[in-house]
Write a protein that holds these residues in place. Structure first.
Motif, PDB file in Angstrom:
ATOM      1  N   MET A 374     -37.439   6.330  -5.970  1.00 62.94           N
ATOM      2  CA  MET A 374     -37.856   5.015  -6.465  1.00 62.94           C
ATOM      3  C   MET A 374     -36.658   4.061  -6.509  1.00 62.94           C
ATOM      4  N   TYR A 375     -35.533   4.585  -7.031  1.00 64.67           N
ATOM      5  CA  TYR A 375     -34.308   3.778  -7.086  1.00 64.67           C
ATOM      6  C   TYR A 375     -33.795   3.493  -5.677  1.00 64.67           C
ATOM      7  N   LYS A 376     -33.765   4.495  -4.843  1.00 63.69           N
ATOM      8  CA  LYS A 376     -33.233   4.353  -3.498  1.00 63.69           C
ATOM      9  C   LYS A 376     -34.017   3.315  -2.700  1.00 63.69           C
ATOM     10  N   GLU A 377     -35.333   3.369  -2.775  1.00 64.54           N
ATOM     11  CA  GLU A 377     -36.172   2.426  -2.038  1.00 64.54           C
ATOM     12  C   GLU A 377     -35.997   1.006  -2.567  1.00 64.54           C
ATOM     13  N   PHE A 382     -33.684  -4.395  -1.961  1.00 70.55           N
ATOM     14  CA  PHE A 382     -32.859  -5.447  -2.580  1.00 70.55           C
ATOM     15  C   PHE A 382     -31.701  -5.833  -1.662  1.00 70.55           C
ATOM     16  N   LYS A 383     -31.035  -4.833  -1.089  1.00 68.85           N
ATOM     17  CA  LYS A 383     -29.906  -5.120  -0.199  1.00 68.85           C
ATOM     18  C   LYS A 383     -30.365  -5.906   1.029  1.00 68.85           C
ATOM     19  N   GLU A 403     -24.577  -5.204  -9.820  1.00 71.43           N
ATOM     20  CA  GLU A 403     -25.311  -5.838 -10.912  1.00 71.43           C
ATOM     21  C   GLU A 403     -26.762  -5.367 -10.930  1.00 71.43           C
ATOM     22  N   GLU A 404     -27.380  -5.269  -9.756  1.00 70.44           N
ATOM     23  CA  GLU A 404     -28.771  -4.818  -9.679  1.00 70.44           C
ATOM     24  C   GLU A 404     -28.892  -3.342 -10.037  1.00 70.44           C
ATOM     25  N   ALA A 405     -27.955  -2.550  -9.543  1.00 70.95           N
ATOM     26  CA  ALA A 405     -27.978  -1.121  -9.860  1.00 70.95           C
ATOM     27  C   ALA A 405     -27.823  -0.896 -11.356  1.00 70.95           C
ATOM     28  N   TRP A 406     -27.002  -1.709 -12.007  1.00 69.20           N
ATOM     29  CA  TRP A 406     -26.757  -1.570 -13.441  1.00 69.20           C
ATOM     30  C   TRP A 406     -28.058  -1.694 -14.241  1.00 69.20           C
ATOM     31  N   PRO A 491     -20.355  -1.028  -2.050  1.00 66.52           N
ATOM     32  CA  PRO A 491     -21.784  -1.358  -2.002  1.00 66.52           C
ATOM     33  C   PRO A 491     -22.185  -2.147  -0.757  1.00 66.52           C
ATOM     34  N   SER A 492     -21.203  -2.765  -0.077  1.00 67.39           N
ATOM     35  CA  SER A 492     -21.488  -3.527   1.138  1.00 67.39           C
ATOM     36  C   SER A 492     -21.528  -2.660   2.385  1.00 67.39           C
ATOM     37  N   TRP A 493     -21.123  -1.400   2.234  1.00 71.29           N
ATOM     38  CA  TRP A 493     -20.930  -0.554   3.418  1.00 71.29           C
ATOM     39  C   TRP A 493     -22.240  -0.367   4.192  1.00 71.29           C
TER      40      TRP A 493
END
Length: 550
Positions: A374-377, A382-383, A403-406, A491-493
């Motif tokens: 759920m988090y991964k999707e 979002f990215k 920020e979104e992951a937090w 996170p940009s990778w």
């Protein structure tokens, strides 16, 4: 004896400088096409058209091009190959103010500068006739002109070349190095198609005095590495009228910057040379507008140079420094809260927060364990959406992802999350550990010894080029664990930027920097000393080529 090349290299320099090629503008396209057109006029490339290419960068937000060419020597059947590399782009010209229209016209600019009240040293250099002013003169179109001169020479005299010479004029050095990273594909293809054995690379980026009064002209073996460690810092929000009911993330950020900025403990010594300490390049909170609530989060990042440390070493060291800063911030907060309670008569309550510092990789592991697919999707979606916002550079893109992951964290008590938010420019140590390294070092030392008598100022060799450059992307000194610290903590990778480190390993050529000498690169009074830059540099470079290929 120095090559009689000043007139020719100066002409090439002015020709390149007069093309305004500020990074991330259409000028990058113009200069690459102009350079390609110039090279097509050389008889060698008219006869060997497949030895010259102009190619767009790969997966780039801008349309721009690299120009690559090669000359095959006929002195022998050797596959040994030297790469001459340099970038075509420059920084902007807005700092020239009222002289902006003359920034790329050295002769006209010099006349205009003579009317200004300049420092005595600058005035003497301007009046001497041996210094060339203008954007890109020093960084680094004169270096590229030196390589262009040598390419032309060997294209006319391939019988003097005991091997092969590759010329690379790459774009986008001043921002994200898309040029050099894209060119690796071509270099690999040529390696296979033409059996090139890349044994040395020579960059021609600028060199400058290391301190006031320094008369040395420096040549560098290898290069400094550059990282951008970043922190997303959360607090505990509160109304400013009840400030001790919360914890301001800006307060934590300030303590962190005090701990990291200019800290000699974070200087990396190797081979007798030491990096400058980290310094902050941004410190901000994430509030979009004014209100009377303390910020939810803050964001800071720091320039960090390395010689021998790996990106993993830096993660470990900054985790320790952040822990020290967080501990100190909480102690200071508690002391001030106790004093406030005494003078105000309010009842003191123990503060509820503890030091929390962890990496982006650790946060990701926790969130995936807690929330799974759920988090991964959600984060993938979002990215993807975030990537549509072209106003976000990789630094702010990374911050928004964290920020979104937090928001998915169950425990939202104050924390510092450490990650990388930009391109890693790898360090290169050139120590003679391989035959090619040893040959290049010997060739360089011999060439300097031979040329020194023809030039009055000391030519000094050092181990690490001290500025960020594309040298970083033709060889690797890091192991896989060090590189994984970059890929796992950015996170940009794979979204905002990506480096195929295997491409670099496939080239993996020892590199030195023999570049023009001058002052005030990236500044209004950018200038180069012509004798060294336009005569000594080509002479040194030619001798190194010959000795390496011998």
């Amino acid at each position: 004896m120095l090559l009689p090349c000043l007139t020719d290299v100066l002409a090439f320099t002015k020709q390149l400088v007069q093309i305004e090629s500020v990074v991330n503008t259409d000028g990058e396209k113009v200069i690459s096409h102009s350079l390609h057109t110039l090279l097509t006029s050389f008889p060698y490339f008219q006869e060997n058209q497949t030895h010259l290419v102009i190619e767009p960068t790969i997966d780039d937000d801008y349309e721009r091009y690299n120009v690559l060419a090669f000359v095959k020597g006929t002195k022998s059947s050797s596959n040994r190959t030297v790469i001459l590399m340099g970038h075509v782009d420059t920084v902007g010209i807005d700092d020239f103010n009222q002289l902006k229209s003359l920034a790329c016209y050295p002769d006209e600019l010099a006349e205009a500068l003579k009317k200004e009240d300049l420092a005595e040293e600058v005035k003497e250099q301007l009046e001497s006739g041996n210094w060339l002013f203008g954007r890109g003169t020093l960084d680094m179109k004169s270096g590229l002109a030196s390589h262009l001169y040598l390419l032309k020479y060997y294209s006319e005299h391939p019988e003097e070349l005991d091997g092969n010479l590759v010329f690379l004029a790459e774009c986008d050095e001043e921002d994200s190095s898309n040029g050099i990273l894209s060119s690796l594909k071509t270099l690999k293809r040529w390696k296979t198609e033409h059996h090139f054995d890349y044994v040395a690379a020579i960059n021609a980026d600028f060199v400058a005095p290391r301190f006031k009064g320094d008369q040395n002209r420096y040549i560098y073996k290898g290069t400094v590495g550059k990282l951008l460690p970043s922190f997303f810092i959360t607090g505990s929000e509160t109304h400013v009228g009840a400030c001790f009911e919360g914890l301001d993330p800006n307060f934590l950020a300030a303590e962190l910057t005090q701990q990291i900025n200019y800290n000699p403990e974070l200087c990396n010594e190797a081979l007798g040379e030491t990096t400058v300490p980290p310094v902050s390049l941004k410190q901000m909170d994430m509030k979009p507008s004014y209100d009377v609530q303390t910020a939810l989060s803050a964001y800071v990042y720091y320039n960090f140079f390395i010689h021998s440390w790996t990106p993993k070493d830096v993660i470990d060291k900054l985790t320790e420094q952040a822990t020290i800063a967080f501990d100190r911030a909480l102690r200071t907060y508690e002391e001030r809260y106790e004093k406030y309670c005494k003078i105000s008569g309010e009842a003191y309550r123990p503060i509820p927060w503890k030091t929390r510092v962890f990496t982006y990789e650790q946060m990701e592991e926790n969130l995936l364990a807690e929330h799974g697919d759920m988090y991964k999707e959600h984060m993938n979606q979002f990215k993807g959406q975030l990537q549509q916002d072209k106003t976000l550079d990789s630094r702010m893109y990374a911050a928004r992802v964290v920020e979104e992951a937090w928001k998915w964290m169950k425990d939202k008590s104050p924390a510092m999350i450490l990650f990388y938010s930009s391109l890693y420019s790898p360090r290169i140590e050139l120590t003679g550990k391989t035959p090619d390294e040893s040959t290049l070092i010997s060739a360089l030392d011999e060439a300097v010894a031979e040329v020194q008598s023809d030039y009055p100022y000391p030519i000094v060799t050092r181990n690490f080029f001290p500025y960020i450059s594309d040298m970083s992307f033709v060889a690797l000194s890091d192991d896989d664990a060090g590189l994984q610290a970059v890929t796992n903590n950015n996170p940009s990778w794979g979204r905002k930027h990506f480096i195929n480190f295997q491409d670099i390993r496939d080239i993996n050529v020892p590199v030195v920097n023999i570049g023009p000498y001058g002052m005030d690169a990236h500044k209004r009074l950018e200038r180069l000393e012509m004798t060294y830059s336009l005569e000594v540099v080509p002479t040194l470079t030619k001798r190194v080529i010959e000795k390496v290929l011998k």
